[in-house]
Motif scaffolding. Structure first.
Motif, PDB file in Angstrom:
ATOM      1  N   UNK A   1     -77.489  14.337  30.385  1.00 22.76           N
ATOM      2  CA  UNK A   1     -78.763  14.484  29.689  1.00 22.76           C
ATOM      3  C   UNK A   1     -78.914  13.313  28.715  1.00 22.76           C
ATOM      4  N   UNK A   2     -79.997  12.567  28.883  1.00 23.65           N
ATOM      5  CA  UNK A   2     -80.310  11.450  28.000  1.00 23.65           C
ATOM      6  C   UNK A   2     -81.360  11.911  26.999  1.00 23.65           C
ATOM      7  N   UNK A   3     -81.164  11.525  25.739  1.00 24.45           N
ATOM      8  CA  UNK A   3     -82.145  11.853  24.710  1.00 24.45           C
ATOM      9  C   UNK A   3     -82.993  10.622  24.442  1.00 24.45           C
ATOM     10  N   UNK A   4     -84.317  10.800  24.542  1.00 21.74           N
ATOM     11  CA  UNK A   4     -85.242   9.708  24.267  1.00 21.74           C
ATOM     12  C   UNK A   4     -85.571   9.687  22.777  1.00 21.74           C
ATOM     13  N   UNK A   5     -85.952   8.535  22.282  1.00 21.11           N
ATOM     14  CA  UNK A   5     -86.241   8.359  20.866  1.00 21.11           C
ATOM     15  C   UNK A   5     -87.331   9.308  20.380  1.00 21.11           C
ATOM     16  N   UNK A   6     -88.269   9.652  21.275  1.00 25.67           N
ATOM     17  CA  UNK A   6     -89.365  10.548  20.888  1.00 25.67           C
ATOM     18  C   UNK A   6     -88.964  12.024  20.945  1.00 25.67           C
ATOM     19  N   UNK A   7     -87.672  12.300  21.206  1.00 22.39           N
ATOM     20  CA  UNK A   7     -87.176  13.675  21.201  1.00 22.39           C
ATOM     21  C   UNK A   7     -87.132  14.332  22.572  1.00 22.39           C
ATOM     22  N   UNK A   8     -87.771  13.746  23.563  1.00 24.42           N
ATOM     23  CA  UNK A   8     -87.733  14.329  24.908  1.00 24.42           C
ATOM     24  C   UNK A   8     -86.352  14.136  25.529  1.00 24.42           C
ATOM     25  N   UNK A   9     -86.058  14.933  26.543  1.00 21.42           N
ATOM     26  CA  UNK A   9     -84.789  14.864  27.260  1.00 21.42           C
ATOM     27  C   UNK A   9     -85.049  14.399  28.686  1.00 21.42           C
ATOM     28  N   UNK A  10     -84.124  13.636  29.211  1.00 20.94           N
ATOM     29  CA  UNK A  10     -84.196  13.123  30.574  1.00 20.94           C
ATOM     30  C   UNK A  10     -82.916  13.550  31.268  1.00 20.94           C
ATOM     31  N   UNK A  11     -83.041  14.235  32.393  1.00 16.15           N
ATOM     32  CA  UNK A  11     -81.873  14.715  33.113  1.00 16.15           C
ATOM     33  C   UNK A  11     -81.566  13.790  34.282  1.00 16.15           C
ATOM     34  N   UNK A  12     -80.304  13.396  34.380  1.00 13.32           N
ATOM     35  CA  UNK A  12     -79.848  12.584  35.494  1.00 13.32           C
ATOM     36  C   UNK A  12     -78.660  13.244  36.158  1.00 13.32           C
ATOM     37  N   UNK A  13     -78.398  12.860  37.393  1.00 13.96           N
ATOM     38  CA  UNK A  13     -77.267  13.404  38.131  1.00 13.96           C
ATOM     39  C   UNK A  13     -76.485  12.239  38.714  1.00 13.96           C
TER      40      UNK A  13
END
Length: 142
Positions: free
Chosen positions: A122-134
């Motif tokens: 799980x990557x955290x973006x500067x704007x607070x959103x989360x990005x899921x990678x596998x």
């Protein structure tokens, strides 16, 4: 005045689309190290097809005690590694995580990994959103 108001209203859907747009993790993989190694390295490509830049400020995984973004560089003939506090990806750009460059340091694995298994990051973006990678676990090339 009506023209200005109409122009501003026409921009609202565009800004909403930009806010909903998120980068994507592509071709992610983890280099499997010998059993007992306290860390692994993660690679792949993070594409930002959005009209706005994106910045990754942190990463985590339930499979590891700690995940950090690092960069290796050759300095005076010696490979040096440093933690990267923020990874900015331009609009319609990509960040390539590869051996010898930007990569994920995956520390303190919580279980033994096997080739072919998949690990969520799980990557955290500067704007607070989360990005899921596998990322797929792979044996190192001989």
């Amino acid at each position: 005045m009506k023209i200005v108001l109409a122009l501003l209203l026409s921009l609202l859907p565009l800004s909403a689309c930009a806010r909903d747009c998120a980068p994507q993790v592509k071709d992610g993989w983890i280099r499997l190290m010998p059993a007992g190694m306290p860390m692994h390295a993660g690679f792949g490509r993070i594409e930002n097809r959005c009209p706005m830049p994106a910045s990754i400020v942190a990463a985590s995984s339930p499979a590891y005690g700690s995940v950090e973004l690092h960069e290796s560089k050759l300095v005076d003939g010696i490979s040096r590694m440093r933690q990267v506090p923020e990874l900015r990806i331009a609009p319609d750009g990509a960040a390539v995580l590869q051996p010898g460059g930007l990569h994920l340091m995956l520390m303190q694995p919580k279980a033994t990994l096997k080739p072919g298994s998949r690990v969520a990051i799980e990557f955290e973006l500067k704007d607070g959103r989360k990005l899921l990678g596998e990322l797929e676990v792979r044996k190192p090339a001989p």
